[in-house]
Design an enzyme around this catalytic site. Structure first.
Site, PDB file in Angstrom:
ATOM      1  N   ASP A   1      12.237   2.965  -2.287  1.00 18.00           N
ATOM      2  CA  ASP A   1      13.605   2.530  -2.546  1.00 18.00           C
ATOM      3  C   ASP A   1      14.000   2.909  -3.968  1.00 18.00           C
ATOM      4  OD1 ASP A   1      13.683   1.408  -0.041  1.00 18.00           O
ATOM      5  OD2 ASP A   1      13.080  -0.588  -0.742  1.00 18.00           O
TER       6      ASP A   1
ATOM      7  N   TYR B   1       1.025  -1.580  -2.759  1.00 11.10           N
ATOM      8  CA  TYR B   1       2.215  -1.993  -3.506  1.00 11.10           C
ATOM      9  C   TYR B   1       1.873  -3.130  -4.458  1.00 11.10           C
ATOM     10  CZ  TYR B   1       4.509   0.235   0.499  1.00 11.10           C
ATOM     11  OH  TYR B   1       4.898   1.107   1.470  1.00 11.10           O
TER      12      TYR B   1
END
Ligand SMILES: [Zn+2]
Ligand SMILES: [Zn+2]
Length: 425
Positions: free
Chosen positions: A246, A312
């Protein structure tokens, strides 16, 4: 008669259709190895005339000779002058490659459709033993270009295809793209991976975008491609990332692989290490490009097909402080779990509404501070991490929010690592 080539029939057709020597010779291209079509045609017509003379048949079969020479290309009933234009067409091709760095080339020609269909009929009448006009033009223009420029003709993936349009005397130079693979990191959580044309003006430039035509002033693509485009004198670039994060996510660790395609480059020998430095100096830490190297076009498809686990780092916030033990237990229960993810509402306008099973390899609680916590999550490719945390109103299950029985949402999401060393099959 060799391979059914009927020389008498060829000379008769040549007379009937007023063919120039080149077009005549081309109909017998399988004979007379090493001759040009023009020399082949002249020899054929002269021989035929002499045979007729010897048999005292000149009156009955007045083949082109003596006072009645064969038609010039301009008078030719087939090529309409093309056989005589090779020099000038070759000059057009040479002008087009001037100032472009190439080693190998190939010539292609576009010829009037009517000429091509007339030629097809003639060739068919003789059993298709000739050579097509286009192949003669390609070869003859090609050999002149090679002689004058020193470039090497090459059939398979040449540096450029010189398409000569004989109908309009124009040239379209199709230069093979350059492909450069590398990895990028992105520390700046405000820039997208690729250029994003302005929604209001669709890239033309308007007040909303300060005339840039872009939604964002920079992208990973623009920062990486800028110096490379300039050095290659390329017309445009295309950025092929191995997936994307993103806009508001950082891409850390060893980075994400990409292939940059430079289209219509005028320079092919680039100093990649120097350009890598230039990119990184100009990007000033917002992004980095690393390990730039030349690759083949096929790497783009390979990159698109490669999937792997990702790790992540995630900052989450809950609606009220949550006990460490509950968060720990929730994270532990998700580790090794396969979760069902229905397409999130935030992307449902562009992705099919499906339920996808995704494996969470590990989930570690790194720290907790009141209602916020930091997690490290390793998950299968395509896992929606925000929804894995929030539950997306029950569309992802199980989720961290569901297990700790509190509203949780992701505030910051960074990609730490792509596990390319063990790609999924
Ligand atoms: Zn001709
Ligand atoms: Zn705009």
């Amino acid at each position: 008669m060799r391979a059914g080539v009927d020389l008498k029939a060829i000379t008769e057709l040549a007379e009937q259709h007023s063919l120039c020597p080149g077009c005549t010779g081309r109909l017998a291209a399988r004979l007379g190895h090493g001759l040009s079509n023009r020399a082949r045609g002249e020899a054929l017509l002269a021989t035929r005339a002499m045979l007729a003379e010897a048999a005292d048949e000149t009156g009955a079969a007045p083949f082109f000779h003596g006072g009645a020479p064969a038609p010039t290309p301009d008078e030719c009933g087939l090529c309409a002058g093309l056989c005589g234009e090779v020099e000038s067409l070759a000059q057009l091709a040479l002008d087009a490659v001037g100032g472009v760095e190439l080693k190998t080339f190939q010539v292609g020609t576009l010829v009037d459709a009517e000429i091509l269909s007339r030629e097809k009929e003639l060739q068919a009448e003789l059993g298709n033993h000739g050579e097509p006009l286009k192949s003669q033009l390609n070869r003859e223009i090609g050999s002149r270009v090679a002689d004058a420029s020193g470039l090497e003709p090459q059939r398979d993936s040449p540096d450029a295809v010189i398409v000569v349009d004989t109908r309009y005397d124009t040239v379209d130079l199709q230069i093979r793209s350059l492909f450069i693979e590398g990895r990028y990191t992105k520390a700046d959580r405000t820039i997208p991976q690729t250029r994003w044309p302005c929604r209001h003006c669709r890239g033309r430039g308007c007040e909303q975008c300060d005339g840039s035509g872009q939604m964002y002033p920079d992208s990973v693509q623009s920062l990486v491609a800028g110096p490379l485009l300039a050095a290659a004198g390329a017309a445009e670039d295309k950025f092929h990332g191995m997936g994307r994060e993103d806009i508001d996510a950082a891409m850390l660790g060893t980075g994400r692989p990409f292939v940059l395609e430079l289209r219509q480059p005028k320079v092919r020998s680039l100093d990649l290490p120097a350009l890598e430095k230039e990119i990184n100096t100009a990007a000033d830490g917002h992004i980095t490009a690393n390990d730039l190297t030349w690759v083949a076009r096929s790497r783009v498809a390979e990159l698109k097909e490669t999937v792997c686990d990702k790790t992540y780092r995630v900052d989450i916030r809950c609606d009220s402080p949550v006990e460490i033990e509950r968060l720990k237990k929730g994270a532990q229960r998700l580790a090794g779990e396969v979760v069902e993810q229905r397409t999130p509402t935030r992307v449902s306008h562009r992705r099919a509404d499906l339920v996808r099973p995704r494996r969470v390899e590990s989930m570690k609680l790194l720290s907790v501070d009141g209602a916020t916590a930091e997690l490290e999550i390793r998950a299968q490719h395509g896992t929606y991490i925000r929804e894995l945390v929030s539950g997306d109103g029950g569309r992802t299950s199980p989720s961290l929010a569901e297990l700790v029985e509190a509203e949780c949402r992701v505030e910051v999401l960074d990609v730490l690592h792509l596990h390319l060393e063990e790609p999924e099959t």
